[in-house]
Scaffold this active site. Structure first.
Site, PDB file in Angstrom:
ATOM      1  N   HIS A 169       6.290  -4.898  11.719  1.00  0.00           N
ATOM      2  CA  HIS A 169       5.889  -3.692  11.774  1.00  0.00           C
ATOM      3  C   HIS A 169       5.535  -3.089  13.216  1.00  0.00           C
ATOM      4  O   HIS A 169       4.650  -2.577  13.614  1.00  0.00           O
ATOM      5  CB  HIS A 169       4.472  -3.664  10.926  1.00  0.00           C
ATOM      6  CG  HIS A 169       3.861  -2.339  10.461  1.00  0.00           C
ATOM      7  ND1 HIS A 169       3.250  -1.468  11.163  1.00  0.00           N
ATOM      8  CD2 HIS A 169       4.333  -1.504   9.206  1.00  0.00           C
ATOM      9  CE1 HIS A 169       2.938  -0.214  10.587  1.00  0.00           C
ATOM     10  NE2 HIS A 169       3.785  -0.445   9.274  1.00  0.00           N
TER      11      HIS A 169
ATOM     12  N   ASP B 171       0.163  -4.087   6.040  1.00  0.00           N
ATOM     13  CA  ASP B 171      -0.273  -3.548   7.347  1.00  0.00           C
ATOM     14  C   ASP B 171      -1.929  -3.875   7.017  1.00  0.00           C
ATOM     15  O   ASP B 171      -2.477  -3.643   6.113  1.00  0.00           O
ATOM     16  CB  ASP B 171      -0.177  -2.023   7.249  1.00  0.00           C
ATOM     17  CG  ASP B 171       1.048  -1.261   7.493  1.00  0.00           C
ATOM     18  OD1 ASP B 171       1.971  -2.163   7.648  1.00  0.00           O
ATOM     19  OD2 ASP B 171       1.058  -0.340   7.343  1.00  0.00           O
TER      20      ASP B 171
ATOM     21  N   HIS C 179       0.796  -1.081   0.169  1.00  0.00           N
ATOM     22  CA  HIS C 179       0.052  -0.009  -0.037  1.00  0.00           C
ATOM     23  C   HIS C 179       0.781   1.361   0.069  1.00  0.00           C
ATOM     24  O   HIS C 179       2.169   1.236   0.078  1.00  0.00           O
ATOM     25  CB  HIS C 179      -0.958  -0.092   0.994  1.00  0.00           C
ATOM     26  CG  HIS C 179      -0.356   0.176   2.386  1.00  0.00           C
ATOM     27  ND1 HIS C 179       0.334  -0.762   2.857  1.00  0.00           N
ATOM     28  CD2 HIS C 179      -0.377   0.878   3.402  1.00  0.00           C
ATOM     29  CE1 HIS C 179       0.967  -0.604   4.280  1.00  0.00           C
ATOM     30  NE2 HIS C 179       0.505   0.690   4.443  1.00  0.00           N
TER      31      HIS C 179
ATOM     32  N   HIS D  91       1.339   3.797   1.894  1.00  0.00           N
ATOM     33  CA  HIS D  91       1.841   4.732   2.978  1.00  0.00           C
ATOM     34  C   HIS D  91       3.534   4.890   2.932  1.00  0.00           C
ATOM     35  O   HIS D  91       4.024   3.752   2.477  1.00  0.00           O
ATOM     36  CB  HIS D  91       1.597   4.009   4.411  1.00  0.00           C
ATOM     37  CG  HIS D  91       0.033   4.034   4.874  1.00  0.00           C
ATOM     38  ND1 HIS D  91      -0.662   3.340   5.521  1.00  0.00           N
ATOM     39  CD2 HIS D  91      -0.700   5.307   4.261  1.00  0.00           C
ATOM     40  CE1 HIS D  91      -2.092   3.978   5.541  1.00  0.00           C
ATOM     41  NE2 HIS D  91      -2.050   4.845   4.846  1.00  0.00           N
TER      42      HIS D  91
ATOM     43  N   ASP E 231       5.853   4.547   4.742  1.00  0.00           N
ATOM     44  CA  ASP E 231       6.921   3.636   5.279  1.00  0.00           C
ATOM     45  C   ASP E 231       6.862   2.281   4.606  1.00  0.00           C
ATOM     46  O   ASP E 231       7.429   1.183   5.078  1.00  0.00           O
ATOM     47  CB  ASP E 231       6.379   3.458   6.897  1.00  0.00           C
ATOM     48  CG  ASP E 231       5.149   2.999   7.041  1.00  0.00           C
ATOM     49  OD1 ASP E 231       4.148   3.571   6.510  1.00  0.00           O
ATOM     50  OD2 ASP E 231       4.748   1.925   7.781  1.00  0.00           O
ATOM     51  N   HIS E 232       6.203   2.200   3.571  1.00  0.00           N
ATOM     52  CA  HIS E 232       6.104   1.075   2.615  1.00  0.00           C
ATOM     53  C   HIS E 232       6.811   1.431   1.137  1.00  0.00           C
ATOM     54  O   HIS E 232       7.118   0.617   0.375  1.00  0.00           O
ATOM     55  CB  HIS E 232       4.856   0.475   2.666  1.00  0.00           C
ATOM     56  CG  HIS E 232       4.428  -0.171   3.580  1.00  0.00           C
ATOM     57  ND1 HIS E 232       4.511  -1.294   4.096  1.00  0.00           N
ATOM     58  CD2 HIS E 232       3.911   0.670   4.905  1.00  0.00           C
ATOM     59  CE1 HIS E 232       4.002  -1.447   5.413  1.00  0.00           C
ATOM     60  NE2 HIS E 232       3.598  -0.279   5.842  1.00  0.00           N
TER      61      HIS E 232
END
Ligand SMILES: [Zn+2]
Ligand SMILES: [Zn+2]
Length: 308
Positions: A268, A210, A61, A63, A65-66
């Site tokens: 995570h 996530d 996805h 976000h 942090d990905h």
């Protein structure tokens, strides 16, 4: 054939000195696959010696942090005169955002980059002996998880039995193993079922990205060797997990149990658990009978065949 997982980044949204945000490198027979690419991912790849020869990036996805590692990684590949094409898989409806990360350098890299949108139930990538399937997850933005699932392997060839049946050592052995019947000199026909055992399952691993607990995680692979699951929180913040569309370690363990997984990696983790993962492990172990662990950045795992 080795199948190796390297955890490049195991932390939650905010990097800590110990944990980079999400990134997982999977090496299978010389082919490199990257699952998520947080800021700092390319440096983690250098630190942990995975190399940069990846053919696919699977994004769960959008976000930061990905995905924020994608521009830097692509720039380095460009500096290295990469020519091989790269595919980036991403959840349906996010092509434009990935495209803008690819173009963040001002123009496209000089090697071909293909963006492939996927939804739950799609095969994102089909290789010779395995596929990577996308499955639906439940996060607060468009998201998917991925499962690498190997094909069944041929059954074992019973050499002794073949010799007893009078099959001469040589090419007829391999024809039988390939599933063909063979005729012997005296006219007898030997069928593969007489000398070849049942097909043997391959290996599989599942990575959620996530998500709240999602039933599709259980369905996507049959008794996977490894489930890598969101475990942002422990029981003490179960409400917060639900509110922010994440999972607790206990919920991850419930999913892994229902999936029949052999091992569970808790990923995570929120930075508030930095340095103490004991509650994650205790709570997951109350539910999951297999091996559960919180990987450190740089930790590697060899995945064995189920019949090894
Ligand atoms: Zn995240
Ligand atoms: Zn997220």
């Amino acid at each position: 054939m080795p199948l190796r997982v390297t955890f490049l980044g195991t932390g939650g949204a905010v990097p800590t000195t110990e944990r980079n945000p999400s990134g997982i490198f999977v090496a299978r027979e010389g082919e490199g696959l990257l699952f998520d690419a947080a800021e700092g991912t390319q440096r983690q790849m250098m630190r942990f010696g995975t190399g940069f020869s990846i053919s696919q990036i699977f994004v769960t996805h959008l976000h930061g942090d990905h995905v924020l590692g994608i521009p830097g990684l692509l720039q380095t590949m460009d500096f290295n005169d990469r020519e091989d094409p790269l595919a980036i898989h991403t959840s349906r409806g996010t092509r434009r955002e990935i495209e803008s990360l690819v173009r963040a350098l001002g123009n496209r890299p000089s090697f071909p980059v293909r963006i492939n949108e996927v939804g739950g139930g799609d095969v994102a990538y089909r290789a010779d002996e395995y596929e990577v399937r996308a499955f639906a997850t439940d996060h607060d933005t468009r998201s998917v998880g991925y499962a690498l699932v190997e094909d069944d392997r041929k059954g074992r060839f019973d050499r002794e039995r073949a010799e007893e049946l009078g099959v001469p050592v040589g090419p007829k052995f391999s024809r039988l193993h390939e599933g063909e019947s063979v005729e012997l000199e005296d006219g007898t026909v030997v069928d593969p079922e007489q000398v070849v055992g049942e097909p043997r399952p391959g290996r599989s691993l599942v990575y959620t990205g996530d998500t709240r607990p999602s039933a599709a995680t259980i369905e996507v692979a049959d008794e996977p060797e490894l489930v890598i699951h969101d475990a942002t929180f422990a029981d003490d913040r179960a409400d917060r997990a639900a509110d922010t569309a994440h999972s607790t370690a206990r919920q991850a363990a419930e999913i892994a149990t229902r999936a029949g997984a052999e091992r569970l990696a808790l990923m995570h983790l929120s930075s508030r658990y930095a340095g103490d993962t004991s509650s994650h492990l205790e709570e997951a172990r109350e539910v999951f009978a297999g091996e559960v662990f919180v990987p450190d950045d740089g930790e590697t795992l060899e995945i064995e065949y189920p019949d090894a």
